[in-house]
Scaffold this motif. Structure first.
Motif, mmCIF file in Angstrom:
data_model
loop_
_atom_site.group_PDB
_atom_site.id
_atom_site.type_symbol
_atom_site.label_atom_id
_atom_site.label_comp_id
_atom_site.label_asym_id
_atom_site.label_seq_id
_atom_site.Cartn_x
_atom_site.Cartn_y
_atom_site.Cartn_z
ATOM 1 N N LEU A 66 0.832 -1.208 0.000
ATOM 2 C CA LEU A 66 0.000 0.000 0.000
ATOM 3 C C LEU A 66 0.865 1.256 0.000
ATOM 4 C CD1 LEU A 66 -2.677 -1.225 2.542
ATOM 5 C CD2 LEU A 66 -2.733 -1.358 0.062
ATOM 6 N N ARG A 67 1.588 1.477 -1.073
ATOM 7 C CA ARG A 67 2.472 2.623 -1.170
ATOM 8 C C ARG A 67 1.895 3.748 -2.024
ATOM 9 N NH1 ARG A 67 6.979 -1.471 -2.169
ATOM 10 N NH2 ARG A 67 7.561 -2.014 -0.045
ATOM 11 N N THR A 68 1.045 3.417 -2.990
ATOM 12 C CA THR A 68 0.479 4.440 -3.872
ATOM 13 C C THR A 68 -1.037 4.439 -3.762
ATOM 14 O OG1 THR A 68 0.256 2.977 -5.790
ATOM 15 C CG2 THR A 68 2.383 4.095 -5.509
ATOM 16 N N PHE A 69 -1.638 5.493 -4.286
ATOM 17 C CA PHE A 69 -3.102 5.596 -4.272
ATOM 18 C C PHE A 69 -3.734 4.457 -5.052
ATOM 19 C CE2 PHE A 69 -7.064 6.990 -6.241
ATOM 20 C CZ PHE A 69 -7.801 7.241 -5.108
ATOM 21 N N LEU A 70 -3.164 4.098 -6.190
ATOM 22 C CA LEU A 70 -3.718 3.026 -7.011
ATOM 23 C C LEU A 70 -3.722 1.698 -6.253
ATOM 24 C CD1 LEU A 70 -4.843 2.048 -9.692
ATOM 25 C CD2 LEU A 70 -2.492 1.703 -10.463
ATOM 26 N N GLN A 71 -2.675 1.422 -5.529
ATOM 27 C CA GLN A 71 -2.605 0.178 -4.760
ATOM 28 C C GLN A 71 -3.646 0.165 -3.638
ATOM 29 O OE1 GLN A 71 1.520 0.495 -3.789
ATOM 30 N NE2 GLN A 71 2.182 -0.792 -5.512
ATOM 31 N N VAL A 72 -3.840 1.299 -2.994
ATOM 32 C CA VAL A 72 -4.859 1.394 -1.943
ATOM 33 C C VAL A 72 -6.254 1.239 -2.560
ATOM 34 C CG1 VAL A 72 -5.897 2.910 -0.210
ATOM 35 C CG2 VAL A 72 -3.406 2.795 -0.442
ATOM 36 N N ALA A 73 -6.467 1.867 -3.716
ATOM 37 C CA ALA A 73 -7.766 1.776 -4.391
ATOM 38 C C ALA A 73 -8.050 0.341 -4.825
ATOM 39 C CB ALA A 73 -7.799 2.718 -5.594
ATOM 40 N N LEU A 74 -7.039 -0.365 -5.339
ATOM 41 C CA LEU A 74 -7.233 -1.764 -5.728
ATOM 42 C C LEU A 74 -7.572 -2.632 -4.519
ATOM 43 C CD1 LEU A 74 -4.371 -2.275 -8.332
ATOM 44 C CD2 LEU A 74 -6.824 -2.308 -8.766
ATOM 45 N N GLN A 75 -6.907 -2.409 -3.424
ATOM 46 C CA GLN A 75 -7.178 -3.168 -2.198
ATOM 47 C C GLN A 75 -8.608 -2.896 -1.716
ATOM 48 O OE1 GLN A 75 -4.746 -5.118 -0.718
ATOM 49 N NE2 GLN A 75 -6.086 -5.835 0.904
ATOM 50 N N ALA A 76 -9.022 -1.642 -1.713
ATOM 51 C CA ALA A 76 -10.373 -1.286 -1.266
ATOM 52 C C ALA A 76 -11.430 -1.871 -2.200
ATOM 53 C CB ALA A 76 -10.516 0.225 -1.177
ATOM 54 N N THR A 77 -11.200 -1.787 -3.501
ATOM 55 C CA THR A 77 -12.152 -2.317 -4.476
ATOM 56 C C THR A 77 -12.300 -3.826 -4.325
ATOM 57 O OG1 THR A 77 -11.608 -0.544 -6.019
ATOM 58 C CG2 THR A 77 -12.690 -2.486 -6.935
ATOM 59 N N GLY A 78 -11.195 -4.515 -4.169
ATOM 60 C CA GLY A 78 -11.245 -5.964 -3.982
ATOM 61 C C GLY A 78 -11.990 -6.353 -2.720
ATOM 62 N N THR A 79 -11.768 -5.599 -1.655
ATOM 63 C CA THR A 79 -12.435 -5.879 -0.385
ATOM 64 C C THR A 79 -13.939 -5.645 -0.499
ATOM 65 O OG1 THR A 79 -10.447 -5.229 0.803
ATOM 66 C CG2 THR A 79 -12.498 -5.269 2.057
ATOM 67 N N ILE A 80 -14.320 -4.560 -1.141
ATOM 68 C CA ILE A 80 -15.746 -4.248 -1.312
ATOM 69 C C ILE A 80 -16.426 -5.307 -2.176
ATOM 70 C CG2 ILE A 80 -17.345 -2.610 -2.377
ATOM 71 C CD1 ILE A 80 -15.379 -0.390 -1.417
ATOM 72 N N LEU A 81 -15.776 -5.715 -3.261
ATOM 73 C CA LEU A 81 -16.356 -6.749 -4.129
ATOM 74 C C LEU A 81 -16.498 -8.080 -3.394
ATOM 75 C CD1 LEU A 81 -14.627 -6.063 -7.554
ATOM 76 C CD2 LEU A 81 -17.036 -5.762 -6.974
ATOM 77 N N ALA A 82 -15.475 -8.462 -2.655
ATOM 78 C CA ALA A 82 -15.538 -9.727 -1.914
ATOM 79 C C ALA A 82 -16.653 -9.691 -0.872
ATOM 80 C CB ALA A 82 -14.192 -10.007 -1.242
ATOM 81 N N GLY A 83 -16.792 -8.575 -0.172
ATOM 82 C CA GLY A 83 -17.856 -8.443 0.824
ATOM 83 C C GLY A 83 -19.234 -8.462 0.187
ATOM 84 N N GLY A 84 -19.378 -7.798 -0.950
ATOM 85 C CA GLY A 84 -20.661 -7.775 -1.656
ATOM 86 C C GLY A 84 -21.062 -9.148 -2.161
ATOM 87 N N ILE A 85 -20.094 -9.876 -2.700
ATOM 88 C CA ILE A 85 -20.383 -11.227 -3.189
ATOM 89 C C ILE A 85 -20.747 -12.151 -2.027
ATOM 90 C CG2 ILE A 85 -19.320 -13.257 -4.261
ATOM 91 C CD1 ILE A 85 -17.777 -11.243 -6.060
ATOM 92 N N ALA A 86 -20.027 -12.046 -0.930
ATOM 93 C CA ALA A 86 -20.346 -12.860 0.249
ATOM 94 C C ALA A 86 -21.751 -12.535 0.760
ATOM 95 C CB ALA A 86 -19.311 -12.626 1.348
ATOM 96 N N PHE A 87 -22.100 -11.248 0.800
ATOM 97 C CA PHE A 87 -23.436 -10.847 1.240
ATOM 98 C C PHE A 87 -24.516 -11.431 0.333
ATOM 99 C CE2 PHE A 87 -26.995 -7.903 0.710
ATOM 100 C CZ PHE A 87 -27.516 -7.931 1.995
ATOM 101 N N LEU A 88 -24.314 -11.344 -0.988
ATOM 102 C CA LEU A 88 -25.305 -11.875 -1.920
ATOM 103 C C LEU A 88 -25.471 -13.384 -1.763
ATOM 104 C CD1 LEU A 88 -24.614 -9.837 -5.171
ATOM 105 C CD2 LEU A 88 -26.633 -9.750 -3.705
ATOM 106 N N ILE A 89 -24.368 -14.091 -1.636
ATOM 107 C CA ILE A 89 -24.442 -15.547 -1.493
ATOM 108 C C ILE A 89 -25.193 -15.922 -0.211
ATOM 109 C CG2 ILE A 89 -23.066 -17.622 -1.056
ATOM 110 C CD1 ILE A 89 -20.979 -16.421 -3.017
#
Length: 67
Positions: A5-28
């Motif tokens: 997590l050194r750049t904004f893009l890396q932080v954004a990718l981490q946040a996006t992945g976390t949100i997607l994983a949480g959303g998919i888990a919620f839907l399932i």
């Protein structure tokens, strides 16, 4: 962390992945538990999409009728 997590893009990718994983888990889990709220949400989305389709279809029909 998956990415360093050194750049904004890396932080954004981490946040996006976390949100997607949480959303998919919620839907399932909602589908498995047959959540009433999820059914209401799906119904509301269908109503909105159908309403827009009907309105657009009516506008097209009026446009061809006046030509």
């Amino acid at each position: 962390t998956v990415f360093p997590l050194r750049t904004f893009l890396q932080v954004a990718l981490q946040a996006t992945g976390t949100i997607l994983a949480g959303g998919i888990a919620f839907l399932i889990i909602s589908i498995l538990l047959q959540s009433h709220e999820l059914n209401e949400f799906k119904h509301a989305i269908k109503v909105r999409l159908l309403r827009k389709a009907v309105v657009q279809g009516a506008e097209e029909a009026q446009g061809t009728a006046t030509d």
